[in-house]
Write a protein that holds these residues in place. Structure first.
Motif, short mmCIF file in Angstrom:
data_model
loop_
_atom_site.label_atom_id
_atom_site.label_comp_id
_atom_site.label_asym_id
_atom_site.label_seq_id
_atom_site.Cartn_x
_atom_site.Cartn_y
_atom_site.Cartn_z
N ARG A 117 -0.94 -13.36 -0.50
CA ARG A 117 -1.28 -12.28 -1.43
C ARG A 117 -1.62 -11.01 -0.69
NH1 ARG A 117 -4.73 -13.43 -6.83
NH2 ARG A 117 -5.12 -11.21 -6.64
N ILE A 118 -2.43 -11.17 0.36
CA ILE A 118 -2.82 -9.98 1.13
C ILE A 118 -1.60 -9.35 1.79
CG2 ILE A 118 -4.12 -9.20 3.14
CD1 ILE A 118 -6.29 -11.18 2.36
N LEU A 119 -0.76 -10.19 2.38
CA LEU A 119 0.43 -9.64 3.03
C LEU A 119 1.31 -8.90 2.02
CD1 LEU A 119 1.51 -12.49 5.47
CD2 LEU A 119 0.57 -10.24 6.05
N LEU A 120 1.42 -9.47 0.84
CA LEU A 120 2.34 -8.89 -0.13
C LEU A 120 1.83 -7.61 -0.77
CD1 LEU A 120 3.78 -12.07 -1.88
CD2 LEU A 120 4.94 -10.54 -0.32
N ILE A 121 0.52 -7.38 -0.76
CA ILE A 121 0.08 -6.11 -1.37
C ILE A 121 -0.03 -4.99 -0.34
CG2 ILE A 121 -1.11 -7.12 -3.35
CD1 ILE A 121 -3.73 -6.34 -1.80
N VAL B 33 11.05 0.26 -4.26
CA VAL B 33 10.84 -1.13 -4.65
C VAL B 33 9.80 -1.76 -3.72
CG1 VAL B 33 11.90 -3.41 -4.74
CG2 VAL B 33 13.09 -1.45 -5.69
N TRP B 34 9.96 -1.46 -2.44
CA TRP B 34 9.00 -1.95 -1.45
C TRP B 34 7.58 -1.53 -1.86
CZ3 TRP B 34 5.87 1.08 1.84
CH2 TRP B 34 5.21 0.38 2.86
N PHE B 35 7.45 -0.28 -2.25
CA PHE B 35 6.14 0.24 -2.59
C PHE B 35 5.65 -0.32 -3.93
CE2 PHE B 35 3.97 3.59 -5.11
CZ PHE B 35 2.74 3.52 -4.48
N ALA C 291 7.39 -6.81 3.20
CA ALA C 291 6.24 -6.00 2.81
C ALA C 291 5.42 -5.56 4.00
CB ALA C 291 5.36 -6.79 1.83
N ALA C 292 5.27 -6.44 4.98
CA ALA C 292 4.31 -6.15 6.04
C ALA C 292 4.92 -5.54 7.29
CB ALA C 292 3.54 -7.42 6.40
N PHE C 293 6.24 -5.66 7.43
CA PHE C 293 6.83 -5.18 8.67
C PHE C 293 6.54 -3.70 8.97
CE2 PHE C 293 10.14 -3.34 11.31
CZ PHE C 293 9.94 -4.08 12.45
N LEU D 47 4.01 -1.97 8.44
CA LEU D 47 2.67 -1.83 8.99
C LEU D 47 2.64 -2.28 10.45
CD1 LEU D 47 -0.31 -1.12 8.43
CD2 LEU D 47 -0.66 -3.51 7.86
N LEU D 48 3.29 -3.39 10.71
CA LEU D 48 3.36 -3.91 12.07
C LEU D 48 4.04 -2.89 13.00
CD1 LEU D 48 3.05 -6.36 14.01
CD2 LEU D 48 5.38 -6.98 13.38
N TRP D 49 5.13 -2.34 12.51
CA TRP D 49 5.89 -1.37 13.30
C TRP D 49 5.07 -0.11 13.55
CZ3 TRP D 49 9.32 -1.93 16.67
CH2 TRP D 49 10.13 -0.88 17.09
N LEU D 50 4.34 0.29 12.53
CA LEU D 50 3.45 1.43 12.65
C LEU D 50 2.49 1.20 13.81
CD1 LEU D 50 3.12 3.93 10.89
CD2 LEU D 50 1.44 2.73 9.54
#
Lengths: 298, 456, 280
Positions: free
Chosen positions: A107-111, A168-170, C27-29, C31-34
Motif C-alpha cells: 500500500r505504501i509503495l503504491l501511493i 495515470v501514474w499520478f 509507482a516507486a521507481f 522516487l528511487l531514481w530521484l
C-alpha cells in the motif's frame, strides 16, 4: 423533535463565514470574468471597451480552440479510463492479499506517486524521458528495443500517450485508496452467506461487491473527470502544450491567450466556454448519480 | 442565546487573528518600515528608503556580484534597503505583465533586451532615464543601444552589458574532417550534416514556444539576405521569398542535423547541448564559453567564434542581432533617486568589472572605456578567447535588436520575439508537415492581429 | 477442500502478488531514481544515464539546494500557507456544514449542490480576476493572499464533504446534551465534532495536500523568493542560468520524501476522504 426554525436568526451565523467567503472570493471574481469576456481588455493596457460577442465568435471560429477541446477530451477520457482500471484492479488485488505486513508495504509503495507535488512530477518525468540523457530512452536503446533514442516528449504521436501515462501514474493511487476504503465497508456476512450458497467469485463480485461500491465509484468518476479536465499544471510544466499544440488542452489554451498573448478579454471568453462545457457534463453525471441514489434508497 | 453569540464572536476573532497574524509577518518582510514617499531623501541629502530590484541573473557568480554591489551600497547608505528578487528570463515577462494587474512591480529591474523596454514604454510602466543618462554621460553608452530605447525624445533604459549573436564551432571537430570554418549558410549546412553521427549532432535548431529561438534563427537568415521581419509600415513579413527560404533552411537543419527533442527546447536547454559537446556548431553570444567551461572543461580550448554565415560568400558583412541588456527604472517607483544612485554604483569600475568577469566574454561592457582598462584586459578568459571577443564586439557595433534594423525601436519588434508565434509556426511545419507558405501566412496574420490589439 | 481448489487459490494469490509487484515498481521507481540521481556527481549523471550505482556518493547537491538556494525558506512558506489554509478552512467549513445540516434542513440540499458546483471551476478560469482582486486589496506577494485564494477553493468542497459526515450524527445525542444544559456551540464542539473526527481529519488532509501542491496561483500571485512556495521555487530552478539536474533531483527529493513518509502514516485517514462523506 424537529428543530424550531422560526425566528432563529442565530442559525445564519453558522453559515455566514462560508457564505461571505464564497461571495467575495468566488461570485465576484466569476462575475468580473464574465464581464471581461465581453471586452477587449488586455493584460498590459489600462483602458478597454465593451466589444459584445466578438471574443466568442473569434474563439468559436478558431481551429486551435477546437483542437484544444478535442485534446482535452482525449486527455480526460484516456487518463480516467486507465486510472480507473489500474486503481480498481490494484485495490482488488491488494484486498485479496492476506498477509497483513505485505499488504501494508505494498500500500505504501503504491501511493508514492500521490505524494509528488506536480512540479516534482514534471521534473522527474522530464528527466526520466529526456531524449538525450533520459533513463527510459537510453534503456530502451541499450536493450535493442528501439534503434535510436525515442523522443517521448517531442514526437507528435508519442506526446499525448506519454502524458497520459504520467497522469495515470499520478492518479491511480487515489482511485485505489478510495476503492479500497469502499471495499472494506462491504460486510463479510454477505460474502459468507453467498459462499454457503456456493456462489462463484465472479458472481459474488458482480452481485455483492459492485452494487455496494457503485456510488463511490460513480462519484469518483465525476470528481476525477472534473479534476483531470481542469488540470493545467502537469501538462504546462512538462511540455507547455507543445510541440505544435499537440498537447494543448483547453486550460493551456486559455492560459496562453491570457498570459502569453495578453488578450484578457478573449481568454475570459474561452474560460466561460470551458465552464459551460463542464457544467453540462456534470449536470449529466449528477442526473445518473441521483437516479442511483434513489434506486438504492427504494 | 448569549453563549452562542460569544462563541461565534470568538470564532470570528480567531479567524481574524489568524489572518492578520499571517499578514503581519509578510508585511514586515516585504515592505520596510519607512518606505514613505516623502522620506526619499533626508534633509542632509542622504538617501533613504527601500527599493525592490528584479533581475534575471538567477544563479552563480553574476548573482553574487550584484548582491555584493547591493550590500556595499547599503553599507554606504545606511538608510537604504535594496530587496533583490531574481526570475529566470522565461518567467520575467509573465511576472511584470501580471504585476501590472496585481500592482506588484519593482522599482528597478533588468529587461531581457531593448525590445522589452519598448514594451514597458507601451504599457506605461517604465520611467524616462534621461536625468541619469545626462549626469552619467550619454556618450559613454553606445548610441545604437540608447536609440533602441528612445521614444518621443526620452530614453527609458540604461545599458548594463551587451552581447551579440555569432557562430560558435569546435575546431577539433572541423580539423578531424579537414574542414574550414564555413562562411556561407550552405557550407555550414553541409558540414553540420557531415558532423552528425550517433553521438554528436551537427547543429541544433530549437523552437520552444516559451522562448525566442525560432525568431532569432529566422532573423539571422533574413538579415543575412538584407531583409527584415518587419515591413516599413511595421507589419510582419514572414512570406517574402527570403523569409520562406529561411524557414525552409532551418527546417532542413532541424530534420538533418538536430536532436529531435530540440523542438521543445528553450535557449538554455539548447545552449546546454553545445556546453556538453553534443553539437558541433551553435549560434549564440559569448555565454557559450563559460557554459562549456563549467560543463565540459576538456573541450573548452577547442571552442571559437566566427561571424554568422552569409548567403553568398561575397555578400557584405552584417550582424543579425546585437543585444543590450538594460536596467529600467519603473514609473511607480517612489525612490527614483535611489535607483539612479544604485545604477551609477553598479556601473562603477570596482563593481562593474567583477560583474562582467562573472561571465567573461559573455558580457561585453556597455560603458565606453571599460574594455581598455587593465582590470578588464587582464582576465584570462578574455585573453584566451580574444578572437571571439573581437568577433562579438564587431557584431555588437554592427547590429541591432531583432526587427529594429532600419525601422527604429517599436513595440512590434518586441512582440515578434515575445509571443512564441514564429516558434509555433516552426513546430507546426515540423510536426504536422504544414506547407511552409501556408504556415508562414497564418503566423503573419496572427502577429498582425496582436499588433492591432496591443498597440492601437 | 480438494487439491484443485487449493491450487486455484494459490495461483490466484501468486497472480495478485505479481500484479501488485509490477505496479509497485511502476509507482516507486521514479522516487528511487530521484534518489540515485540526487547523490550522483554531475558528470556521472550525464555520462551514465542508466547506471543504478553512483560512481561516487555525494551530498553536494543537497548542500547546494539547502544552503546556497535556501530551499528551507520555501519549505517553511509552503507549510505556513498550507497549514493556515487547512486550519481556517476546517473551522469555517465545519461550522457551515453543521449549520446546513441542523438549521437549514430544506435549503441544505440545494446549498450543498451549489457548493459542489464550485469544485468544477477550473483554477485557470479565475486567475485573472483574482490577480485584480488581490492587487486591489494590496495582498499580492503575501502569504495571506495565497491563503485567501486557497480558502476560496477549499471551503466549498470541504463543506460539501462534511455535510455528508454530519448527516450521520444522530440528533438524539445532541438533544440529550442540550437537555443537560449545553449551548449550541458547546454541543457542537463537545458532542458532535468528536463523532465526525475521522471525517474531519480526512477532509483536512485533503485540503492540505491541495494547498501544498498548488502551482498556478502561487506563480501569478507571489514574486519574492522569501514569500513563495516550494513548487514555484522548484519551477524557478528549472529556468536558472545553469541547468543543473543534480540540484533539481536533490530539491525534489527534499520535497517528496517527507510527503511519502507523511502519506504512509496518514493512509488510514486519506482512505475515502474524498468521497466517504458524500455518499453517506
Amino acid at each position: 423533535m424537529k428543530y424550531k426554525v422560526k425566528k432563529d436568526y442565530g442559525r445564519w451565523l453558522w453559515v455566514l463565514p462560508a457564505i461571505a467567503l464564497v461571495i467575495c472570493l468566488f461570485v465576484y471574481p466569476l462575475g468580473s470574468q464574465v464581464f471581461y469576456s465581453f471586452t477587449n481588455k488586455t493584460l498590459i493596457k489600462s483602458t478597454y471597451g465593451i466589444r459584445g460577442l466578438s471574443n466568442y465568435t473569434a474563439i468559436l471560429t478558431d481551429p486551435d480552440f477546437w483542437l484544444a477541446l478535442w485534446t482535452s477530451v482525449k486527455w480526460t477520457v484516456l487518463s480516467l479510463l486507465f486510472q480507473m482500471l489500474i486503481g480498481f484492479s490494484a485495490a482488488l488485488a491488494l484486498n485479496s492479499i492476506k498477509n497483513k505486513v505485505a499488504r501494508q508495504v505494498y500500500r505504501i509503495l503504491l501511493i508514492i506517486p500521490w505524494a509528488f507535488p506536480t512540479i516534482a512530477i514534471a521534473i522527474i518525468w522530464k528527466w526520466l524521458l529526456n531524449g538525450i540523457y533520459g533513463f527510459i530512452p537510453t534503456l530502451l536503446t541499450q536493450m535493442g528495443i528501439t534503434g535510436q533514442l525515442p523522443q517521448f516528449l517531442s514526437t507528435p504521436d508519442l506526446v499525448m500517450p506519454t502524458l497520459v501515462v504520467v497522469n495515470v501514474w499520478f492518479g491511480f493511487p487515489l482511485i485505489m485508496v478510495n476503492v479500497l476504503a469502499a471495499l472494506q465497508t462491504v460486510s463479510q456476512d454477505q460474502y459468507e452467506a453467498a459462499q454457503i450458497d456456493g456462489a462463484r467469485k465472479l458472481h459474488m463480485f458482480w452481485y455483492i461487491t459492485l452494487p455496494h461500491i457503485r456510488n463511490v465509484i460513480g462519484l469518483l468518476v465525476v470528481l476525477r473527470t472534473i479534476w483531470v479536465f481542469n488540470s493545467f499544471d502537469i501538462i504546462y510544466m512538462i511540455t507547455g502544450g507543445g510541440p505544435a499544440n499537440v498537447s494543448t488542452t483547453l486550460p493551456i489554451y486559455i492560459y496562453n491567450l491570457g498570459w502569453v498573448n495578453k488578450f484578457v478579454g478573449r481568454s475570459s471568453a474561452a474560460a466561460v466556454i470551458l465552464l459551460i462545457i463542464l457544467l453540462t457534463i456534470c449536470a449529466a453525471y449528477f442526473c445518473v448519480l441521483n437516479k442511483w441514489e434513489k434506486e438504492a434508497d427504494s | 442565546m448569549k453563549r452562542k453569540w460569544i462563541a461565534t464572536t470568538l470564532a470570528c476573532t480567531m479567524l481574524a487573528a489568524a489572518l492578520t497574524g499571517c499578514r503581519g509577518e509578510t508585511e514586515t518582510e516585504t515592505r520596510a518600515p519607512a518606505a514613505d514617499a516623502s522620506a526619499g531623501a533626508a534633509a542632509d541629502g542622504e538617501l533613504e528608503g527601500e527599493i525592490t530590484f528584479w533581475h534575471s541573473f538567477t544563479q552563480g557568480a553574476r548573482m553574487d556580484a550584484v548582491q555584493a554591489a547591493a550590500d556595499s551600497f547599503m553599507k554606504l547608505h545606511p538608510g537604504v534597503r535594496i530587496n533583490i528578487e531574481t526570475y529566470s528570463w522565461g518567467d520575467f515577462n509573465t511576472k511584470w505583465n501580471a504585476g501590472i494587474t496585481t500592482g506588484d512591480l519593482p522599482d528597478l529591474s533588468t529587461a531581457q533586451n531593448t525590445g522589452e523596454v519598448v514594451e514597458m514604454i507601451n504599457a506605461e510602466v517604465a520611467a524616462p532615464a534621461d536625468r541619469f543618462l545626462d549626469s552619467f554621460g550619454r556618450d559613454r553608452f553606445s548610441e545604437k543601444a540608447l536609440g533602441d530605447m528612445t521614444w518621443d525624445g526620452s530614453t527609458y533604459g540604461i545599458p548594463y552589458y551587451s552581447h551579440a549573436q555569432v557562430m560558435w564551432y569546435r575546431h577539433d571537430l572541423l580539423d578531424a574532417i579537414g574542414a574550414e570554418v564555413p562562411e556561407t549558410w550552405q557550407e555550414f549546412y553541409d558540414l553540420a550534416v557531415k558532423l552528425t553521427d550517433d553521438d554528436t549532432y551537427g547543429a541544433a535548431f530549437s523552437c520552444s514556444t516559451n522562448d525566442l529561438l525560432g525568431t532569432r534563427y529566422l532573423n539571422y537568415y533574413v538579415t543575412s539576405g538584407g531583409g527584415s521581419l518587419l515591413n516599413d509600415d511595421l507589419t510582419v513579413n514572414l512570406t517574402s521569398d527570403l523569409a520562406i527560404e529561411g524557414i525552409n533552411f532551418w527546417v532542413d537543419v532541424y530534420k538533418n542535423c538536430s536532436p529531435a527533442e530540440t523542438i521543445n527546447y528553450t535557449v538554455l536547454d539548447h545552449a546546454t547541448l553545445f556546453y556538453q559537446g553534443k553539437t558541433a556548431f551553435d549560434f549564440n553570444s559569448g555565454f557559450m564559453i563559460s557554459g562549456v567551461e563549467s560543463n565540459t572543461p576538456e573541450i573548452a580550448e577547442f571552442v571559437d567564434a566566427a561571424p554568422l554565415p552569409k548567403i553568398h560568400a561575397d555578400d557584405p558583412d552584417y550582424s543579425a542581432e546585437a543585444t543590450h541588456i538594460p536596467l529600467v527604472i519603473w514609473e511607480k517607483s517612489e525612490h527614483p533617486e535611489i535607483c539612479e544612485a544604485f545604477v551609477a554604483w553598479l556601473l562603477q569600475e570596482e563593481n562593474y568589472i567583477p560583474f562582467l568577469e562573472a561571465v567573461p566574454v559573455g558580457m561585453i561592457p556597455a560603458v565606453a572605456g571599460i574594455s581598455e582598462t587593465e582590470a578588464y584586459r587582464s582576465n584570462e578568459t578574455v585573453q584566451f578567447y580574444s578572437n571571439a571577443v573581437d568577433v562579438i564586439s564587431e557584431a555588437i557595433e554592427l547590429g541591432n535588436a531583432i526587427g529594429v534594423d532600419d525601422h527604429g525601436a517599436s513595440v512590434q519588434a518586441s512582440y515578434l520575439t515575445s509571443q512564441g508565434i514564429i516558434e509555433a509556426m516552426f513546430q507546426d511545419i515540423i510536426t504536422n508537415g504544414t506547407d511552409v507558405e501556408t504556415a508562414a501566412k497564418s503566423a503573419e496574420d496572427q502577429l498582425n492581429e496582436i499588433f492591432d490589439m496591443m498597440i492601437n | 477442500m480438494n487439491m484443485l481448489t487449493r491450487l486455484k487459490r494459490r495461483m490466484g494469490e501468486i497472480g495478485c502478488y505479481t500484479y501488485v509487484t509490477v505496479l509497485a515498481v511502476f509507482a516507486a521507481f521514479p522516487l528511487l531514481w530521484l534518489f540515485i540521481c540526487s547523490v550522483k556527481e554531475s558528470g556521472d549523471l550525464l555520462a551514465n544515464p542508466t547506471s543504478m550505482i553512483p560512481q561516487k556518493f555525494t551530498l553536494a547537491n543537497y548542500h547546494n539546494v539547502m544552503v546556497n538556494l535556501g530551499l528551507g525558506t520555501n519549505i517553511r512558506n509552503s507549510l505556513m500557507v498550507s497549514l493556515s489554509t487547512t486550519l481556517i478552512a476546517t473551522v469555517i467549513s465545519s461550522l457551515a456544514a453543521y449549520g446546513i445540516v441542523r438549521f437549514f434542513p430544506k435549503l441544505g440540499n440545494m446549498m450543498s449542490k451549489l457548493l459542489i458546483m464550485t469544485y468544477m471551476f477550473p483554477a485557470i478560469v479565475l486567475v485573472i480576476p483574482y490577480a485584480v482582486v488581490m492587487g486591489k486589496l494590496g495582498l499580492t506577494n503575501t502569504r495571506l493572499g495565497l491563503v485567501l485564494v486557497y480558502l476560496s477553493f477549499n471551503v466549498p468542497y470541504a463543506v460539501w464533504l462534511l455535510v455528508g459526515f454530519f448527516k450521520t450524527v444522530p440528533i438524539g445525542i445532541e438533544e440529550a446534551a442540550r437537555i443537560d444544559g449545553a449551548g449550541r456551540l458547546q454541543t457542537f464542539v463537545r458532542v458532535v465534532l468528536p463523532l465526525v473526527a475521522p471525517g474531519l481529519v480526512s477532509t483536512a488532509i485533503y485540503m492540505f495536500i491541495n494547498a501544498w501542491n498548488e502551482f498556478l496561483y502561487a506563480l501569478i500571485l507571489t514574486s519574492s523568493s522569501s514569500i513563495t512556495t516550494l513548487s514555484i521555487k522548484l519551477h524557478t530552478m528549472q529556468g536558472a542560468d545553469v541547468l543543473n539536474w543534480g540540484d533539481m533531483m536533490a530539491a525534489c527529493m527534499v520535497v517528496v520524501l517527507p510527503s511519502v513518509v507523511f502519506f504512509s502514516f496518514i493512509q488510514k485517514y486519506i482512505a475515502g476522504g474524498m468521497t466517504e462523506g458524500a455518499v453517506k
